[in-house]
Design a protein around this motif. Structure first.
Motif, PDB file in Angstrom:
ATOM      1  N   SER A 155     -19.880   1.069 -28.685  1.00 36.23           N
ATOM      2  CA  SER A 155     -20.818   1.231 -29.571  1.00 36.23           C
ATOM      3  C   SER A 155     -21.915   0.911 -29.218  1.00 36.23           C
ATOM      4  CB  SER A 155     -20.401   0.060 -30.937  1.00 36.23           C
ATOM      5  OG  SER A 155     -21.371  -0.042 -31.884  1.00 36.23           O
ATOM      6  N   PRO A 156     -23.282   1.072 -29.906  1.00 34.42           N
ATOM      7  CA  PRO A 156     -24.487   0.484 -29.668  1.00 34.42           C
ATOM      8  C   PRO A 156     -24.624  -0.908 -29.949  1.00 34.42           C
ATOM      9  CG  PRO A 156     -24.634   2.390 -31.052  1.00 34.42           C
ATOM     10  CD  PRO A 156     -23.223   1.928 -31.241  1.00 34.42           C
ATOM     11  N   LEU A 157     -23.734  -1.194 -31.045  1.00 35.70           N
ATOM     12  CA  LEU A 157     -23.779  -2.877 -31.367  1.00 35.70           C
ATOM     13  C   LEU A 157     -22.682  -3.541 -30.289  1.00 35.70           C
ATOM     14  CD1 LEU A 157     -23.526  -2.414 -34.868  1.00 35.70           C
ATOM     15  CD2 LEU A 157     -25.500  -2.731 -33.667  1.00 35.70           C
ATOM     16  N   ARG A 158     -23.062  -4.823 -30.477  1.00 35.09           N
ATOM     17  CA  ARG A 158     -21.988  -5.764 -29.420  1.00 35.09           C
ATOM     18  C   ARG A 158     -20.540  -6.069 -30.017  1.00 35.09           C
ATOM     19  NH1 ARG A 158     -24.225 -10.543 -28.956  1.00 35.09           N
ATOM     20  NH2 ARG A 158     -23.038 -10.779 -27.194  1.00 35.09           N
ATOM     21  N   ASN A 159     -20.437  -5.703 -31.185  1.00 40.22           N
ATOM     22  CA  ASN A 159     -19.126  -5.924 -31.985  1.00 40.22           C
ATOM     23  C   ASN A 159     -18.647  -4.657 -32.559  1.00 40.22           C
ATOM     24  OD1 ASN A 159     -19.830  -5.676 -34.795  1.00 40.22           O
ATOM     25  ND2 ASN A 159     -21.638  -6.868 -33.996  1.00 40.22           N
ATOM     26  N   TYR A 160     -17.276  -4.795 -32.980  1.00 42.08           N
ATOM     27  CA  TYR A 160     -16.561  -3.604 -33.458  1.00 42.08           C
ATOM     28  C   TYR A 160     -16.214  -4.091 -34.883  1.00 42.08           C
ATOM     29  CZ  TYR A 160     -16.696  -1.974 -28.695  1.00 42.08           C
ATOM     30  OH  TYR A 160     -17.451  -1.548 -27.438  1.00 42.08           O
ATOM     31  N   ASN A 161     -16.625  -4.853 -35.512  1.00 45.22           N
ATOM     32  CA  ASN A 161     -16.558  -5.093 -37.006  1.00 45.22           C
ATOM     33  C   ASN A 161     -17.981  -5.201 -37.609  1.00 45.22           C
ATOM     34  OD1 ASN A 161     -15.455  -5.767 -39.446  1.00 45.22           O
ATOM     35  ND2 ASN A 161     -14.525  -7.335 -38.946  1.00 45.22           N
ATOM     36  N   PRO A 162     -18.409  -4.173 -37.649  1.00 44.86           N
ATOM     37  CA  PRO A 162     -20.008  -4.411 -38.152  1.00 44.86           C
ATOM     38  C   PRO A 162     -20.251  -4.874 -39.397  1.00 44.86           C
ATOM     39  CG  PRO A 162     -19.777  -2.254 -36.813  1.00 44.86           C
ATOM     40  CD  PRO A 162     -18.486  -3.058 -37.108  1.00 44.86           C
ATOM     41  N   PRO A 163     -19.464  -4.412 -40.526  1.00 45.31           N
ATOM     42  CA  PRO A 163     -19.856  -5.018 -41.893  1.00 45.31           C
ATOM     43  C   PRO A 163     -19.589  -6.493 -41.774  1.00 45.31           C
ATOM     44  CG  PRO A 163     -18.226  -3.287 -41.627  1.00 45.31           C
ATOM     45  CD  PRO A 163     -18.371  -3.451 -40.414  1.00 45.31           C
ATOM     46  N   LEU A 164     -18.969  -6.955 -40.790  1.00 40.66           N
ATOM     47  CA  LEU A 164     -18.819  -8.681 -40.770  1.00 40.66           C
ATOM     48  C   LEU A 164     -20.100  -9.242 -40.192  1.00 40.66           C
ATOM     49  CD1 LEU A 164     -17.069 -10.823 -41.976  1.00 40.66           C
ATOM     50  CD2 LEU A 164     -15.756 -10.729 -39.759  1.00 40.66           C
ATOM     51  N   TRP A 165     -20.680  -8.277 -39.144  1.00 43.16           N
ATOM     52  CA  TRP A 165     -21.963  -9.012 -38.570  1.00 43.16           C
ATOM     53  C   TRP A 165     -23.339  -8.884 -39.037  1.00 43.16           C
ATOM     54  CZ3 TRP A 165     -21.162 -12.319 -34.537  1.00 43.16           C
ATOM     55  CH2 TRP A 165     -19.805 -12.476 -33.956  1.00 43.16           C
ATOM     56  N   VAL A 166     -23.365  -7.546 -39.705  1.00 40.74           N
ATOM     57  CA  VAL A 166     -24.808  -7.063 -39.825  1.00 40.74           C
ATOM     58  C   VAL A 166     -25.076  -7.576 -41.404  1.00 40.74           C
ATOM     59  CG1 VAL A 166     -26.501  -5.268 -39.828  1.00 40.74           C
ATOM     60  CG2 VAL A 166     -24.428  -5.302 -38.299  1.00 40.74           C
ATOM     61  N   VAL A 167     -25.459  -8.713 -41.700  1.00 43.05           N
ATOM     62  CA  VAL A 167     -25.417  -9.197 -43.104  1.00 43.05           C
ATOM     63  C   VAL A 167     -26.725  -9.710 -43.136  1.00 43.05           C
ATOM     64  CG1 VAL A 167     -24.586 -10.873 -44.795  1.00 43.05           C
ATOM     65  CG2 VAL A 167     -23.033  -9.708 -43.282  1.00 43.05           C
ATOM     66  N   ALA A 168     -27.347 -10.721 -42.567  1.00 43.82           N
ATOM     67  CA  ALA A 168     -28.476 -11.329 -42.533  1.00 43.82           C
ATOM     68  C   ALA A 168     -29.699 -10.395 -42.168  1.00 43.82           C
ATOM     69  CB  ALA A 168     -28.606 -12.660 -42.175  1.00 43.82           C
ATOM     70  N   ASP A 169     -31.028 -10.817 -42.566  1.00 43.48           N
ATOM     71  CA  ASP A 169     -31.875 -10.088 -42.193  1.00 43.48           C
ATOM     72  C   ASP A 169     -32.020  -9.720 -40.803  1.00 43.48           C
ATOM     73  OD1 ASP A 169     -32.472  -9.376 -44.970  1.00 43.48           O
ATOM     74  OD2 ASP A 169     -33.953 -11.006 -44.948  1.00 43.48           O
ATOM     75  N   TYR A 170     -32.233 -11.179 -40.037  1.00 40.80           N
ATOM     76  CA  TYR A 170     -32.129 -10.736 -38.662  1.00 40.80           C
ATOM     77  C   TYR A 170     -31.098 -10.221 -37.877  1.00 40.80           C
ATOM     78  CZ  TYR A 170     -28.704 -14.275 -37.447  1.00 40.80           C
ATOM     79  OH  TYR A 170     -27.521 -14.959 -37.191  1.00 40.80           O
ATOM     80  N   GLN A 171     -30.088 -10.319 -38.595  1.00 41.36           N
ATOM     81  CA  GLN A 171     -28.814  -9.419 -37.876  1.00 41.36           C
ATOM     82  C   GLN A 171     -28.957  -7.820 -37.964  1.00 41.36           C
ATOM     83  OE1 GLN A 171     -25.923 -11.354 -40.093  1.00 41.36           O
ATOM     84  NE2 GLN A 171     -25.290 -12.896 -38.489  1.00 41.36           N
ATOM     85  N   ARG A 172     -29.466  -7.494 -39.453  1.00 41.44           N
ATOM     86  CA  ARG A 172     -30.010  -5.989 -39.305  1.00 41.44           C
ATOM     87  C   ARG A 172     -31.037  -5.569 -38.500  1.00 41.44           C
ATOM     88  NH1 ARG A 172     -32.478  -6.607 -44.217  1.00 41.44           N
ATOM     89  NH2 ARG A 172     -34.665  -6.416 -43.185  1.00 41.44           N
ATOM     90  N   GLU A 173     -32.111  -6.383 -38.284  1.00 38.11           N
ATOM     91  CA  GLU A 173     -32.951  -5.910 -37.264  1.00 38.11           C
ATOM     92  C   GLU A 173     -32.466  -5.948 -36.104  1.00 38.11           C
ATOM     93  OE1 GLU A 173     -36.038  -9.081 -37.977  1.00 38.11           O
ATOM     94  OE2 GLU A 173     -36.463  -8.538 -40.074  1.00 38.11           O
ATOM     95  N   GLU A 174     -31.673  -6.836 -35.611  1.00 35.71           N
ATOM     96  CA  GLU A 174     -31.052  -6.719 -34.260  1.00 35.71           C
ATOM     97  C   GLU A 174     -30.041  -5.577 -34.074  1.00 35.71           C
ATOM     98  OE1 GLU A 174     -27.646  -9.287 -31.558  1.00 35.71           O
ATOM     99  OE2 GLU A 174     -28.708 -10.284 -33.272  1.00 35.71           O
TER     100      GLU A 174
END
Length: 570
Positions: free
Chosen positions: A497-516
């Motif tokens: 994945s482009p992301l560093r995790n495989y459970n994105p709904p649990l990680w991409v929550v806060a604004d800074y996480q969305r930007e990352e």
């Protein structure tokens, strides 16, 4: 007549039978999210990658070490991750057989079978929750054996709690609270020691007790209705109130014992902290652990039905589908829900009368909170085993008739649970999951070197087709994104994945996480978006990011099958 534990050969036979049966059952069913996440992380660790440096884990890490070791030792497939749990639950079942077999071999066997059938076999999965349950059993077995708590024993207790915390931090906190409340509870039935009181110890003890009660209440209040409060919260609040009034709050020795155990807890965390210092970034590790904890609270919501509602909706399903077996599952859910109800009533009565209760009962009342913060189906399995043990130890059960009735009830629920739930292909409808079914013909062996278990035939065929399609049209260094989440596609297609995790709904929550996340998509643009049409988890941040690459309203998928839509990108 005093009864003794069953002979060694009986116990050895029980262990072997349980190991064979659990091992066979562990070849069936999967959960795309959990199995995929654990397999991906184990595979990457075996290949030399470091958690929280090369990928996000969301845990302190001991569970990852166990899974990586299993993946390396027992064959690099999904079944390998379950092998340690086969041994663990065979061992727990044998321990319970010996514990309750003193009242009768048949009764001891019924308790052992029930515990295994209603815990691990209801959610066959290498989740860290099962290891935490094993550690909870270990801790209270030790507390039952030890009449005096020396410094060494207190350090051992702290080590067990610390390892549990290192597996799943919330479960570790709950186990620590259970031990703390037990220590104060035992002080109610011991003689106070002269010159062992101080105002500071009393104030500190009151703060500790109130903090324990408030923490567990805060973690679960959002999913509690009136009946849940009566069944689960009232025993805890009654216990805390009783301890505030009756325990030796001012005991300096008791406070010292708690801090000694806390020292053992800290010692348990030294290896994982050193590991992160040497190979990763300690601040990133701590930040990601806190992030996943708060994000879990943010995205977790109340399950469609609370635990006590399961019998009702199973019965409604029986009426709707006009078949017989849902009546059995209605009786099954009714009996299971009667266990915490009965424990609540008996526990509060024992508190009121001042009769001392075994350590297992205190554990059962507190341990229930590992499965109460969302009240979803699999979390019920995390708590019901120890809830049952905590109830059974309260009864003498001297009558053969009473033991036989208990054994029959335990074996009935075990049979229904395994026959209609373990060997049922789970559908997406929650009512269908509660009703269950017996559909072994819908399982097919996933004959792939990285899988090695039986899975839903329809999902298997769809996943194989999608994974092969992706492998043929992308390169190993390309990224893909399974939306909203489906880590098994990444695992099987062998594309990250482009992301560093495989459970994105649990990680991409806060604004800074969305930007990352958006930045990582720009840096590693996916060559394919894979949509699992059956996955209902929604995250607005992810939807906004993915919409920059695919317009789902107008774009035609390059591959569409029963489960997946695959969109190839330039």
């Amino acid at each position: 007549m005093t009864r003794t534990a069953p002979r060694f050969w009986y116990s050895a036979l029980v262990f072997l039978l349980l190991a064979v049966l659990i091992g066979m059952a562990s070849k069936f069913t999967w959960t795309n999210l959990d199995d995929g996440v654990y397999a991906m992380m184990a595979e990457r660790m075996v290949n030399g990658e470091i958690p929280n440096r090369d990928f996000q884990s969301g845990t302190l890490g001991y569970d990852l070490w166990v899974n990586a070791l299993a993946y390396k030792l027992f064959g690099q497939d999904l079944y390998a991750l379950r092998v340690p749990l086969v041994g663990l639950f065979a061992l727990i079942g044998t321990f319970l057989f010996r514990k309750f077999g003193a009242k009768g071999l048949f009764f001891g066997a019924a308790v052992a079978v029930f515990f295994v059938a209603e815990t691990y076999l209801q959610f066959i999965n290498p989740t860290r929750n099962w290891y935490c349950l094993g550690l909870a059993v270990l801790l209270f077995w030790q507390l039952e054996r030890w009449s005096a708590l020396t410094t060494g024993r207190l350090l051992q207790i702290g080590l067990i709690i610390g390892v549990c915390f290192g597996m799943r931090h919330y479960s570790g906190v709950v186990l620590g609270i259970a031990f703390t409340l037990l220590m104060y509870y035992r002080s109610c039935f011991s003689e106070p020691v002269a010159d062992d009181r101080s105002v500071f110890a009393a104030v500190l003890s009151a703060i500790i007790l109130l903090g324990c009660g408030l923490f567990l209440t805060a973690m679960t209040y959002a999913v509690f209705d009136f009946l849940s409060i009566l069944i689960y919260l009232s025993p805890l609040l009654v216990l805390v109130g009783y301890l505030l009034l009756r325990s030796q709050l001012g005991s300096v020795t008791l406070v010292r014992q708690l801090f000694t155990a806390f020292g053992g807890f800290l010692l348990a965390l030294v290896p994982i902290v050193v590991y992160q210092l040497l190979f990763a970034d300690l601040t990133v590790w701590a930040d990601e652990i806190l992030a996943v904890s708060f994000n879990t609270l943010a995205v977790n919501s109340k399950a469609p039905f609370l635990y006590w509602e399961y019998p009702l909706f199973s019965y409604l399903g029986a009426i709707k589908f006009d078949v017989f077996y849902p009546y059995l599952t209605t009786a099954y859910w009714t009996l299971l829900n009667l266990i915490p109800v009965t424990l609540c009533v008996v526990f509060i009565k024992r508190i009121y009368t001042g009769r001392e209760m075994p350590a297992w009962t205190i554990l059962a009342v507190v341990w229930a909170y590992v499965g109460l913060h969302s009240q979803i189906y699999m979390h019920f399995a995390y708590m019901i085993g120890l809830t049952t043990v905590g109830l059974l130890v309260l009864f003498e059960l001297r009558s053969v008739i009473v033991r036989t009735l208990w054994s029959a009830a335990l074996l009935f629920t075990s049979f229904v649970g395994v026959y209609f739930h373990t060997f049922d292909v789970k559908t997406t409808g929650y009512v269908s999951i509660l009703i269950g079914g017996h559909t072994p013909e819908q399982f097919a062996y996933f004959d792939h070197p990285k899988i090695g278990i039986y899975a839903d035939r329809r999902v298997k065929e769809s996943m194989e087709e999608a994974a092969q399609f992706i492998r043929e049209r992308t390169s190993p260094e390309d990224t893909i994104f399974a939306y909203p989440m489906d880590p098994l596609i990444h695992y099987l297609a062998e594309r990250r994945s482009p992301l560093r995790n495989y459970n994105p709904p649990l990680w991409v929550v806060a604004d800074y996480q969305r930007e990352e996340a958006a930045e990582l998509f720009r840096k590693y643009p996916p060559k394919a978006i894979v949509v699992n049409r059956g996955e209902t988890v929604f995250n607005g941040n992810l939807a906004a990011i993915v919409s920059n690459y695919v317009d789902f309203e107008t774009a035609e998928p390059d591959l569409s099958n029963l489960i997946y839509n695959v969109y190839l990108l330039d």
